[in-house]
Design a protein around this motif. Structure first.
Motif, short mmCIF file in Angstrom:
data_model
loop_
_atom_site.label_atom_id
_atom_site.label_comp_id
_atom_site.label_asym_id
_atom_site.label_seq_id
_atom_site.Cartn_x
_atom_site.Cartn_y
_atom_site.Cartn_z
N HIS A 16 0.85 -1.20 0.00
CA HIS A 16 0.00 0.00 0.00
C HIS A 16 0.88 1.25 0.00
O HIS A 16 1.78 1.39 0.85
N ASP A 43 1.00 5.23 0.30
CA ASP A 43 0.26 6.41 0.75
C ASP A 43 0.89 7.67 0.17
O ASP A 43 1.94 8.12 0.63
N MET A 92 -3.87 10.64 -1.55
CA MET A 92 -4.45 11.67 -0.67
C MET A 92 -3.96 13.01 -1.18
O MET A 92 -3.08 13.65 -0.59
N HIS A 123 -2.78 4.79 -2.85
CA HIS A 123 -3.84 5.54 -2.17
C HIS A 123 -3.48 7.02 -2.28
O HIS A 123 -2.57 7.48 -1.59
N ASP A 129 -8.29 1.10 6.46
CA ASP A 129 -6.99 1.74 6.54
C ASP A 129 -6.95 2.70 7.73
O ASP A 129 -7.69 3.69 7.75
ZN ZN Z 1 -3.55 4.54 3.06
#
Ligand code: ZN
Ligand code: DX5
Length: 222
Positions: A32, A34, A67, A65, A174
């Motif tokens: 994963h 971020d 953001m 992911h 998460d």
């Molecule tokens: Zn995440």
């Protein structure tokens, strides 16, 4: 099958390759990533160049992911970097249909995520189009935060919707996932567990991967 997706956010970046290989060997399913821009969330992490570097050292699915405030502007850069799937925040994507189409046109799987205070109704119209829904179980931005217990009801409701409509998307969670919260989220319907601190902040990283998976599986037996 429950998937375990270690988040490199909590890894030691001076030993990133070594630690990713450790989780891969221990049976992690996805890595994963971020990605934070210091605008949609207060923190800044890394972008496509680091993702491309990680691509070179692991065969595992790279789960990005994003953001970031303008996810659409960065989708193709992450595809070039070699990620397999991209999850965007519904709060940052006013044209969800177009964003999902763009991710699919790039040949990638599409995920949508919601901040803890965003209701499921925000993504109901697109559930049939996506491969993954990420329920944020902390406010996005930092690792090591406390699991928001109210998330459990949201996961249960999403799972009910998924069954009712006969859909197949992963229900990913998460934030604050560890050996205590993993069985709770799996019981509620989660199928993919992201974990940063519960894996990379532990002295024995491979053991942490296995313990998390065992904790998750225990929920399916009892
Ligand atoms: Zn995440
Ligand atoms: C938080 C990130 C998470 C983070 C989770 O914004 O999206 O992926 O790494 O970290 P832990 O598992 O430590 O809560």
């Amino acid at each position: 099958m429950i998937k375990v997706a270690p988040s490199v956010l909590s890894a030691d970046f001076s030993k990133l390759a070594e630690q990713i290989q450790q989780v891969e060997k221990a049976g992690a399913d996805w890595i994963h990533l971020d990605v934070m821009d210091g605008h949609f969330v207060p923190n800044i992490t890394f972008g496509p160049r680091i993702a491309a570097g990680i691509r070179k050292i692991t065969q595992l699915t790279l789960d990005a992911h994003l953001m970031v405030s303008d996810a659409d502007a960065h989708l193709s850069a992450f595809e070039h970097a070699g990620v397999d799937q991209i999850t965007v925040h519904v709060e940052a994507c006013p044209h969800l249909w177009a964003t999902i189409d763009k991710i699919h046109d790039l040949g990638l799987k599409a995920g949508i995520t919601l901040n803890p205070a965003t209701p499921l109704s925000a993504i109901e119209p697109v559930l049939h189009m996506i491969e993954l829904v990420l329920i944020m179980t902390v406010e996005p931005g930092f690792g090591g935060q406390k699991f928001i217990i109210e998330s459990l009801e949201k996961i249960t409701t999403l799972d009910m919707l998924k069954q009712k409509r006969g859909l197949q998307f992963e229900i990913q969670v998460d934030g604050g996932i560890d050996v205590v919260t993993a069985p709770q989220v799996v019981k509620a319907g989660a199928t993919c567990l992201v974990a940063g601190n519960a894996i990379f902040a532990q002295a024995d990283i491979p053991l942490a991967v296995k313990s998390l998976r065992n904790a998750a599986l225990s929920a399916l037996i009892t």
